[in-house]
Design a protein around this motif. Structure first.
Motif, PDB file in Angstrom:
ATOM      1  N   ASP A  47      -0.639   3.185   7.232  1.00 20.79           N
ATOM      2  CA  ASP A  47      -2.041   3.524   7.462  1.00 20.79           C
ATOM      3  C   ASP A  47      -2.967   2.430   6.945  1.00 20.79           C
ATOM      4  N   ALA A  48      -2.537   1.704   5.916  1.00 17.26           N
ATOM      5  CA  ALA A  48      -3.353   0.641   5.336  1.00 17.26           C
ATOM      6  C   ALA A  48      -3.505  -0.544   6.285  1.00 17.26           C
ATOM      7  N   ALA A 106       0.820  -1.216   0.000  1.00 18.72           N
ATOM      8  CA  ALA A 106       0.000   0.000   0.000  1.00 18.72           C
ATOM      9  C   ALA A 106       0.855   1.268   0.000  1.00 18.72           C
ATOM     10  N   THR A 159       2.070   2.540   2.696  1.00 17.98           N
ATOM     11  CA  THR A 159       1.870   3.254   3.966  1.00 17.98           C
ATOM     12  C   THR A 159       1.400   2.284   5.043  1.00 17.98           C
TER      13      THR A 159
END
Length: 134
Positions: free
Chosen positions: A124-125, A120, A122
């Protein structure tokens, strides 16, 4: 055939320092000495070294390995003691394996975590995904 300490160390995957230490600690009473005092390892000594290495690698203290060697020298009257020692060590190794398996699960989890994050681009994924779903 007879092996020098350097040859024996190489063959056993140990250092000469380790073999000298084992000898000093009383773990090598079976190793012969040449007339000039040099250690002369024979073929049968490598099985002893293999057992010593195994026990040491599983965390058995030198004093306990020395006890095992002493019992072997004493003969058949100590068979039950030796069996009990190996059963105890087996239990210890089983506990180590269980702990290592838990560590492996954590490592595998982190691999999955970072594979998803890398894909991804990041973290955050991954942050919102429950651990048991990774």
């Amino acid at each position: 055939m007879s092996y020098t300490i350097a040859q024996a160390a190489r063959r056993a995957g140990l250092t000469t320092h380790t073999l000298r230490y084992y000898d000093k600690e009383g773990l090598l009473p079976f190793v012969d000495r040449s007339p000039s005092g040099f250690r002369a390892f024979k073929e049968s000594d490598f099985e002893w070294l293999s057992v010593i290495t195994c026990l040491k690698s599983t965390g058995m203290p030198i004093r306990d390995i020395r006890q095992f060697i002493d019992w072997c020298v004493q003969g058949d009257s100590t068979l039950a003691d030796r069996l009990a020692m190996f059963r105890r060590q087996k239990s210890i190794v089983e506990q180590q394996i269980s702990q290592l398996q838990k560590h492996m699960e954590k490592i595998n989890h982190k691999i999955r975590y970072y594979e998803i994050a890398c894909e991804a681009g990041t973290e955050d994924a991954v942050r919102g995904i429950p651990c048991d779903e990774l």
